[in-house]
Structures are given as structure tokens and as C-alpha cells.
Design a protein around this motif. Structure first.
Motif, PDB file in Angstrom:
ATOM      1  N   PHE A   1      15.912 -10.795 -10.302  1.00  0.00           N
ATOM      2  CA  PHE A   1      15.145  -9.541 -10.286  1.00  0.00           C
ATOM      3  C   PHE A   1      13.682  -9.813  -9.961  1.00  0.00           C
ATOM      4  CE2 PHE A   1      12.392  -6.312 -12.004  1.00  0.00           C
ATOM      5  CZ  PHE A   1      12.956  -5.153 -11.498  1.00  0.00           C
ATOM      6  N   LYS A   2      13.118 -10.823 -10.634  1.00  0.00           N
ATOM      7  CA  LYS A   2      11.693 -11.111 -10.437  1.00  0.00           C
ATOM      8  C   LYS A   2      11.405 -11.452  -8.979  1.00  0.00           C
ATOM      9  CE  LYS A   2      10.236 -12.495 -15.057  1.00  0.00           C
ATOM     10  NZ  LYS A   2      10.387 -13.631 -16.002  1.00  0.00           N
ATOM     11  N   ARG A   3      12.317 -12.265  -8.403  1.00  0.00           N
ATOM     12  CA  ARG A   3      12.121 -12.640  -7.004  1.00  0.00           C
ATOM     13  C   ARG A   3      12.222 -11.418  -6.093  1.00  0.00           C
ATOM     14  NH1 ARG A   3      14.550 -13.558  -2.683  1.00  0.00           N
ATOM     15  NH2 ARG A   3      16.576 -12.989  -3.555  1.00  0.00           N
ATOM     16  N   PHE A   4      13.236 -10.614  -6.330  1.00  0.00           N
ATOM     17  CA  PHE A   4      13.418  -9.422  -5.510  1.00  0.00           C
ATOM     18  C   PHE A   4      12.212  -8.482  -5.654  1.00  0.00           C
ATOM     19  CE2 PHE A   4      14.745  -5.113  -4.620  1.00  0.00           C
ATOM     20  CZ  PHE A   4      15.376  -5.263  -3.393  1.00  0.00           C
ATOM     21  N   ASN A   5      11.794  -8.290  -6.904  1.00  0.00           N
ATOM     22  CA  ASN A   5      10.649  -7.410  -7.191  1.00  0.00           C
ATOM     23  C   ASN A   5       9.400  -7.880  -6.448  1.00  0.00           C
ATOM     24  OD1 ASN A   5       8.949  -5.483  -8.430  1.00  0.00           O
ATOM     25  ND2 ASN A   5       8.497  -6.893 -10.098  1.00  0.00           N
ATOM     26  N   ASP A   6       9.164  -9.202  -6.496  1.00  0.00           N
ATOM     27  CA  ASP A   6       7.981  -9.750  -5.820  1.00  0.00           C
ATOM     28  C   ASP A   6       8.040  -9.497  -4.317  1.00  0.00           C
ATOM     29  OD1 ASP A   6       6.828 -10.566  -8.104  1.00  0.00           O
ATOM     30  OD2 ASP A   6       7.279 -12.713  -7.883  1.00  0.00           O
ATOM     31  N   THR A   7       9.200  -9.797  -3.732  1.00  0.00           N
ATOM     32  CA  THR A   7       9.363  -9.605  -2.290  1.00  0.00           C
ATOM     33  C   THR A   7       9.175  -8.138  -1.919  1.00  0.00           C
ATOM     34  OG1 THR A   7      11.050 -11.329  -2.432  1.00  0.00           O
ATOM     35  CG2 THR A   7      10.871 -10.147  -0.346  1.00  0.00           C
ATOM     36  N   PHE A   8       9.829  -7.283  -2.694  1.00  0.00           N
ATOM     37  CA  PHE A   8       9.771  -5.846  -2.409  1.00  0.00           C
ATOM     38  C   PHE A   8       8.325  -5.338  -2.507  1.00  0.00           C
ATOM     39  CE2 PHE A   8      10.315  -1.315  -3.390  1.00  0.00           C
ATOM     40  CZ  PHE A   8      11.186  -0.950  -2.382  1.00  0.00           C
ATOM     41  N   THR A   9       7.640  -5.756  -3.581  1.00  0.00           N
ATOM     42  CA  THR A   9       6.247  -5.317  -3.790  1.00  0.00           C
ATOM     43  C   THR A   9       5.372  -5.756  -2.609  1.00  0.00           C
ATOM     44  OG1 THR A   9       6.572  -5.517  -6.166  1.00  0.00           O
ATOM     45  CG2 THR A   9       4.299  -5.388  -5.394  1.00  0.00           C
ATOM     46  N   LYS A  10       5.539  -7.019  -2.199  1.00  0.00           N
ATOM     47  CA  LYS A  10       4.750  -7.536  -1.068  1.00  0.00           C
ATOM     48  C   LYS A  10       5.023  -6.746   0.206  1.00  0.00           C
ATOM     49  CE  LYS A  10       4.017 -12.368  -2.346  1.00  0.00           C
ATOM     50  NZ  LYS A  10       4.941 -13.510  -2.498  1.00  0.00           N
ATOM     51  N   GLN A  11       6.310  -6.513   0.479  1.00  0.00           N
ATOM     52  CA  GLN A  11       6.678  -5.780   1.696  1.00  0.00           C
ATOM     53  C   GLN A  11       6.079  -4.375   1.713  1.00  0.00           C
ATOM     54  OE1 GLN A  11       8.943  -6.643   4.722  1.00  0.00           O
ATOM     55  NE2 GLN A  11       7.293  -5.162   4.999  1.00  0.00           N
ATOM     56  N   MET A  12       6.118  -3.718   0.554  1.00  0.00           N
ATOM     57  CA  MET A  12       5.583  -2.351   0.477  1.00  0.00           C
ATOM     58  C   MET A  12       4.073  -2.339   0.669  1.00  0.00           C
ATOM     59  SD  MET A  12       7.985  -0.294   0.303  1.00  0.00           S
ATOM     60  CE  MET A  12       9.637  -0.880   0.583  1.00  0.00           C
ATOM     61  N   GLN A  13       3.425  -3.382   0.161  1.00  0.00           N
ATOM     62  CA  GLN A  13       1.983  -3.498   0.329  1.00  0.00           C
ATOM     63  C   GLN A  13       1.625  -3.572   1.821  1.00  0.00           C
ATOM     64  OE1 GLN A  13       0.858  -6.584  -2.365  1.00  0.00           O
ATOM     65  NE2 GLN A  13      -0.556  -5.200  -3.419  1.00  0.00           N
ATOM     66  N   ILE A  14       2.455  -4.306   2.555  1.00  0.00           N
ATOM     67  CA  ILE A  14       2.226  -4.408   4.008  1.00  0.00           C
ATOM     68  C   ILE A  14       2.451  -3.054   4.670  1.00  0.00           C
ATOM     69  CG2 ILE A  14       3.120  -5.442   6.145  1.00  0.00           C
ATOM     70  CD1 ILE A  14       3.842  -7.942   4.312  1.00  0.00           C
ATOM     71  N   ILE A  15       3.543  -2.392   4.278  1.00  0.00           N
ATOM     72  CA  ILE A  15       3.883  -1.113   4.911  1.00  0.00           C
ATOM     73  C   ILE A  15       2.810  -0.063   4.665  1.00  0.00           C
ATOM     74  CG2 ILE A  15       5.504   0.838   4.812  1.00  0.00           C
ATOM     75  CD1 ILE A  15       7.748  -1.249   4.392  1.00  0.00           C
ATOM     76  N   TYR A  16       2.336  -0.002   3.424  1.00  0.00           N
ATOM     77  CA  TYR A  16       1.405   1.086   3.074  1.00  0.00           C
ATOM     78  C   TYR A  16      -0.054   0.682   3.245  1.00  0.00           C
ATOM     79  CZ  TYR A  16       5.593   3.182   1.120  1.00  0.00           C
ATOM     80  OH  TYR A  16       6.839   3.701   0.962  1.00  0.00           O
ATOM     81  N   TYR A  17      -0.279  -0.434   3.885  1.00  0.00           N
ATOM     82  CA  TYR A  17      -1.649  -0.885   4.103  1.00  0.00           C
ATOM     83  C   TYR A  17      -2.450   0.221   4.801  1.00  0.00           C
ATOM     84  CZ  TYR A  17      -5.623  -3.489   5.908  1.00  0.00           C
ATOM     85  OH  TYR A  17      -6.893  -3.909   6.206  1.00  0.00           O
ATOM     86  N   GLY A  18      -3.653   0.486   4.296  1.00  0.00           N
ATOM     87  CA  GLY A  18      -4.495   1.503   4.931  1.00  0.00           C
ATOM     88  C   GLY A  18      -4.451   2.857   4.239  1.00  0.00           C
ATOM     89  N   ILE A  19      -3.589   2.983   3.236  1.00  0.00           N
ATOM     90  CA  ILE A  19      -3.617   4.229   2.443  1.00  0.00           C
ATOM     91  C   ILE A  19      -4.424   3.935   1.183  1.00  0.00           C
ATOM     92  CG2 ILE A  19      -2.250   5.931   1.176  1.00  0.00           C
ATOM     93  CD1 ILE A  19       0.046   5.395   3.097  1.00  0.00           C
ATOM     94  N   PRO A  20      -5.641   4.467   1.076  1.00  0.00           N
ATOM     95  CA  PRO A  20      -6.516   4.073  -0.042  1.00  0.00           C
ATOM     96  C   PRO A  20      -5.971   4.466  -1.417  1.00  0.00           C
ATOM     97  CG  PRO A  20      -7.505   5.849   1.264  1.00  0.00           C
ATOM     98  CD  PRO A  20      -6.302   5.394   1.998  1.00  0.00           C
ATOM     99  N   GLU A  21      -5.121   5.493  -1.468  1.00  0.00           N
ATOM    100  CA  GLU A  21      -4.611   5.949  -2.768  1.00  0.00           C
ATOM    101  C   GLU A  21      -3.414   5.136  -3.238  1.00  0.00           C
ATOM    102  OE1 GLU A  21      -5.024   8.139  -0.151  1.00  0.00           O
ATOM    103  OE2 GLU A  21      -6.981   8.886  -0.822  1.00  0.00           O
ATOM    104  N   TYR A  22      -2.866   4.275  -2.365  1.00  0.00           N
ATOM    105  CA  TYR A  22      -1.668   3.513  -2.728  1.00  0.00           C
ATOM    106  C   TYR A  22      -1.955   2.582  -3.891  1.00  0.00           C
ATOM    107  CZ  TYR A  22       2.275   0.329  -2.449  1.00  0.00           C
ATOM    108  OH  TYR A  22       3.375  -0.423  -2.754  1.00  0.00           O
ATOM    109  N   ASP A  23      -1.111   2.633  -4.942  1.00  0.00           N
ATOM    110  CA  ASP A  23      -1.376   1.828  -6.139  1.00  0.00           C
ATOM    111  C   ASP A  23      -0.145   1.036  -6.579  1.00  0.00           C
ATOM    112  OD1 ASP A  23      -3.331   1.130  -8.187  1.00  0.00           O
ATOM    113  OD2 ASP A  23      -1.986   2.161  -9.583  1.00  0.00           O
ATOM    114  N   GLY A  24       0.812   0.853  -5.681  1.00  0.00           N
ATOM    115  CA  GLY A  24       1.954   0.011  -6.029  1.00  0.00           C
ATOM    116  C   GLY A  24       3.271   0.759  -6.083  1.00  0.00           C
TER     117      GLY A  24
END
Ligand SMILES: *[C@@H]1O[C@H](CO)[C@@H](O)[C@H](O)[C@H]1NC(C)=O
Ligand SMILES: *[C@@H]1O[C@H](CO)[C@@H](O)[C@H](O)[C@H]1NC(C)=O
Ligand SMILES: *[C@@H]1O[C@H](CO)[C@@H](O)[C@H](O)[C@H]1NC(C)=O
Ligand SMILES: *[C@@H]1O[C@H](CO)[C@@H](O)[C@H](O)[C@H]1NC(C)=O
Ligand SMILES: *[C@@H]1O[C@H](CO)[C@@H](O)[C@H](O)[C@H]1NC(C)=O
Ligand SMILES: *[C@@H]1O[C@H](CO)[C@@H](O)[C@H](O)[C@H]1NC(C)=O
Ligand SMILES: *[C@@H]1O[C@H](CO)[C@@H](O)[C@H](O)[C@H]1NC(C)=O
Ligand SMILES: *[C@@H]1O[C@H](CO)[C@@H](O)[C@H](O)[C@H]1NC(C)=O
Length: 373
Positions: free
Chosen positions: A107-130
Motif C-alpha cells: 500500500f505504501k509503495r502504491f500510495n507513494d507512486t500514485f501521489t507522485k503521479q498526481m502531483q505531476i498531472i496537477y502541476y500548475g494548479i495553485p489550489e491543489y493540495d494532494g
């Protein structure tokens, strides 16, 4: 009869009442045969606590006669959030039951990967908080999660989130669409099934000062209370509250909210009368007296001349007719239909007298006319 009288001699008057030999004479504010009852002088649901009127939240004044100019409302939150419930399907990961265990390495590994990927996708949205993973299912891995948006409060925060959620939707649909095409040799952290992406629900922090203001003002006054922002802070006010855009300028008068709406009560000072819908024009009393005096002098001269004339022509002329004409003129000269209630400054603002000294514009002239006549 005699017995009752004898008995009544022993009556003790309460609350400072004085026994007259017949009955208790009660001071103002008290009533009853022993002055035991307090007269409720407080209006609009207020009650007498023995010293002063305790008013309900919507009124103030010695008798709770005045509607408040502003109502306390809940201050805005420092930060506001929005949660977007959504689902994506990850195609380049294998599902395992260990993913259900939030403490597991999987779970931890998946969570980390998923979180990182989403950070890349939503890059540039100032309100994005995770993101917050709320559920994982087989197929390959169906990820139910929340995208969390956060912003500092501004009166326009709902519009800000409206735009941010549109951006999030566009980015996730776009990203998952691109990545399905290289399904079998995924070059990004995660690859997705484009048709499985969905956004279900968006929840935004609820803060509605307008509604709170309306509710607290009550049905009777809701129409006259408005929310106006000052330094990004909302205020629930009536036009009688000074210093706002909606404020009613009562120039030489005092604004009070009535059931019919806000109204200006014009001043009557020792030297001036003020009048008009917003008490915008004033006239010196001495000037009025002077003019009336001059008018009276003219009338006097005319009367004398007429008298002489009538005596000379030996025709009968009833002076009372002249007076009648004069009075009718006074009564008919009220300008417009606006009625005004004045209060005397020398008696103090907010005293009981303020509503008793009722005068209209017409009466002012009438008083002057009578003085002259
Ligand atoms: C969850 O994972 C942790 C760490 O691997 C393990 O100690 C724990 O027993 C697991 N719990 C369940 C209910 O499987
Ligand atoms: C997932 O990872 C993020 C950051 O890596 C962490 O803040 C979050 O607590 C993790 N979620 C769970 C449910 O462990
Ligand atoms: C993340 O999701 C879990 C489970 O639904 C929830 O209890 C938690 O409050 C969420 N965290 C945030 C920061 O929304
Ligand atoms: C959508 O994807 C295309 C191709 O990768 C990219 O050029 C475009 O900028 C993306 N649009 C957004 C809003 O991210
Ligand atoms: C992905 O697969 C295509 C052929 O389907 C191939 O041409 C391409 O080089 C591959 N990319 C990677 C990064 O392996
Ligand atoms: C993508 O998801 C849809 C249903 O949402 C499914 O029918 C389809 O087979 C999936 N495609 C892949 C490549 O997994
Ligand atoms: C969205 O969330 C709210 C609050 O959690 C809930 O009341 C509502 O039914 C949800 N709507 C949908 C379409 O899921
Ligand atoms: C109030 O007036 C000021 C200055 O005239 C203006 O900048 C502001 O936008 C107004 N506010 C509202 C709520 O109308």
C-alpha cells in the motif's frame, strides 16, 4: 366596608409606592394595588430586569425601540477546501489483497507512486493540495480517491474553486487519455484506462454570510439587511450603518430602520429646522420668524388699507373671512406627501421624547403662521 378599610390601613406599598389612605400611589413603572407589578415598558420582546430593558438581539435603546444597524455573523474561515471524489483505473499495476492493508509495504509503495503521479498531472494548479486514497479495488487497480483543493478565504472562493475543479477535470481526463495509448510499455509512473476515469462529486466548504444575515434579520427585516464586504470581511448591515456603500446619508438627522424600511429623522435644533427625505436642507428659525413677521406686517398693512378702504366705501367687510382664507392657505401648502418626524436635540437623542415631538414640514409653516397671526 368598615372592616376592609381598617384592614387596608395595614397595606404596605411596595417599590416606593405611597399610601394615600385610600390606595397605593405607585411610581412610574409600577402598578397593582400594592405596586407589586412591574409595567413592562420594553418594546419588541424586551423585558425589564429591574434597572433597564434587556432587549432581544435585533433591538436596542432605552425601550428596545430601535432596530440594530448591524448583526454579528460568523467570521469567514481562514482557509477553505474542496474535495473532488473521483475514480481512475491504473493499468500497469497488479492488484493484491495487501493493498487493502494501509500499513502494508504494498500500500505504501502504491500510495507513494500514485501521489507522485498526481502531483505531476496537477502541476500548475495553485489550489491543489494532494490526494487521499479512499479505496482500492481489483481491475487492474481501481483507485477511488479524493483530490483536495485548498485556498485562502476570499469572498470569491467559490468561483476560485469552480475554476480549479474545471482545471483538475481537464488535466485528469487529458492525462489518462494520453497514457492509455502506451498501455503495454508505460513510460510514466502510472498508466490509466481512459474510459474508466470519472469525477463523481465535488464538496466545497460552505460559508454563506448572506444566508446567515437573512436568517438572523428575521422575516420582517430581511429585505433591509445586506452583506457588504470590507477588507474581505463580510458585514451584515442596514443602510443605517454608516461607512458602507449602502449607507443612507441622513445629513442633519438620524437614520432608523422601520418596518417600512430605513428612514431619516431630521433634527430640530434651537436655531434650525432640517427637512427633506434625507434631511438635506435646513432653514434658520430666525429667518422663518423674520419672513413670517414681515408677512404678518404686510398682511397688517393690507388689512389696515382694506379697512380704511371699506370704511371709506362704507361697505361691510368681515375680517373673519380673511382669517379663514389665511388658515386654508396654511393647511394646503404641505409640500409633497413626505411626512417627517423630528426630535429635539436639546432633549437628547434616544430619550422617550424623541418619538413624541411629532412635527411635519407642514406643521413648521403652520406654527410660524400662527405666531405671525
Ligand atoms: C498490515 O500490514 C502490517 C505490516 O506489513 C502487518 O504487520 C499487519 O499484520 C497487517 N494487517 C493485516 C490486517 O493484515
Ligand atoms: C499517502 O502518501 C502521502 C504522501 O506520500 C501521505 O501524506 C499519506 O498519509 C499517505 N496516505 C495513507 C493513507 O497512508
Ligand atoms: C482521507 O480518507 C480517509 C478515509 O476516507 C478519511 O478518513 C480522511 O479524513 C481523509 N483525509 C483527508 C485529509 O481528507
Ligand atoms: C493535454 O494533453 C496534450 C498532449 O499531451 C497537451 O499538449 C495539452 O497541453 C494538455 N492539456 C492540458 C490542459 O493539460
Ligand atoms: C513502446 O512500444 C512501442 C511499440 O508498441 C515502441 O515503438 C516504443 O519504443 C516503446 N517505448 C518504450 C519506452 O519502450
Ligand atoms: C477500460 O475500462 C472499461 C470499463 O470502464 C473496460 O470495458 C475496458 O476493458 C478497460 N480497458 C482496459 C484496457 O483495461
Ligand atoms: C456528494 O456528496 C454529498 C456530501 O458528501 C452527498 O450528500 C451527495 O449525495 C453526493 N452526491 C453524489 C452524486 O454522490
Ligand atoms: C464600495 O465602494 C468602493 C469605493 O467606491 C468600491 O471599491 C467597492 O467595490 C464597493 N463595494 C461594494 C460591495 O459595492
Amino acid at each position: 366596608m368598615w372592616l376592609t378599610r381598617a384592614f387596608s390601613l395595614s397595606v404596605i406599598c411596595l417599590n416606593g409606592g405611597i399610601w394615600t389612605g385610600e390606595a397605593c400611589e405607585c411610581p412610574t413603572g409600577f402598578t397593582g394595588d400594592r405596586c407589586q407589578h412591574v409595567v413592562n415598558v420594553c418594546l419588541n420582546g424586551g423585558f425589564w430586569d429591574g434597572l433597564k430593558c434587556q432587549c432581544t438581539s435585533l433591538y436596542y435603546g432605552p425601550q428596545c425601540e430601535t432596530v440594530v444597524e448591524s448583526i454579528e455573523i460568523e467570521p469567514p474561515p481562514q482557509t477553505v477546501t474542496a474535495q473532488m471524489e473521483m475514480t481512475v483505473t491504473v493499468t500497469n499495476e497488479e492488484y493484491s489483497d495487501n493493498l487493502q492493508n494501509r500499513s502494508s509495504e504494498e500500500f505504501k509503495r502504491f500510495n507513494d507512486t500514485f501521489t507522485k503521479q498526481m502531483q505531476i498531472i496537477y502541476y500548475g494548479i495553485p489550489e491543489y493540495d494532494g490526494v487521499n486514497i479512499t479505496g482500492l479495488r481489483r481491475g487492474s487497480v481501481v483507485v477511488e480517491h479524493e483530490v483536495i483543493l485548498k485556498a485562502k478565504y476570499t469572498p470569491e472562493y467559490k468561483e476560485v474553486f469552480q475554476k480549479a475543479t474545471e482545471d483538475v477535470k481537464e488535466k485528469i481526463y487529458n492525462a489518462t487519455k494520453v497514457q492509455i495509448s502506451n498501455d503495454n510499455n508505460c513510460t510514466t509512473l502510472l498508466c490509466f484506462n481512459s474510459t474508466a476515469t470519472s469525477v463523481q462529486n465535488v464538496t466545497v466548504t460552505q460559508y454563506n454570510p448572506e444566508e446567515e444575515c437573512r436568517e438572523k434579520a428575521g422575516e420582517e427585516f430581511a429585505a433591509y439587511f445586506t452583506v457588504e464586504y470590507k477588507d474581505q470581511k463580510p458585514y451584515c448591515i442596514t443602510p443605517c450603518m454608516p461607512g458602507f456603500n449602502v449607507s443612507l446619508d441622513c445629513h442633519y438627522g438620524k437614520c432608523q430602520l422601520q418596518r417600512s424600511g430605513p428612514q431619516c429623522y431630521c433634527l430640530i435644533t434651537d436655531t434650525h429646522w432640517y427637512s427633506g427625505e434625507t434631511c438635506e436642507w435646513g432653514i434658520q428659525k430666525s429667518l422663518v420668524y423674520g419672513l413670517v413677521g414681515a408677512g404678518a406686517a404686510v398682511v397688517l398693512v393690507v388689512v389696515v388699507v382694506l379697512l380704511v378702504f371699506t370704511l371709506r366705501s362704507r361697505r361691510e367687510y368681515r375680517v373673519s373671512q380673511l382669517y379663514q382664507w389665511h388658515q386654508e392657505d396654511d393647511g394646503g401648502s404641505v409640500p409633497g406627501t413626505f411626512r417627517n418626524i423630528g426630535f429635539d436635540v436639546s432633549e437628547g437623542i434616544g430619550t422617550l421624547h424623541s418619538t413624541q415631538n411629532v412635527q411635519s414640514v407642514g406643521t413648521h409653516r403652520g406654527t410660524g403662521g400662527n405666531t405671525g397671526a
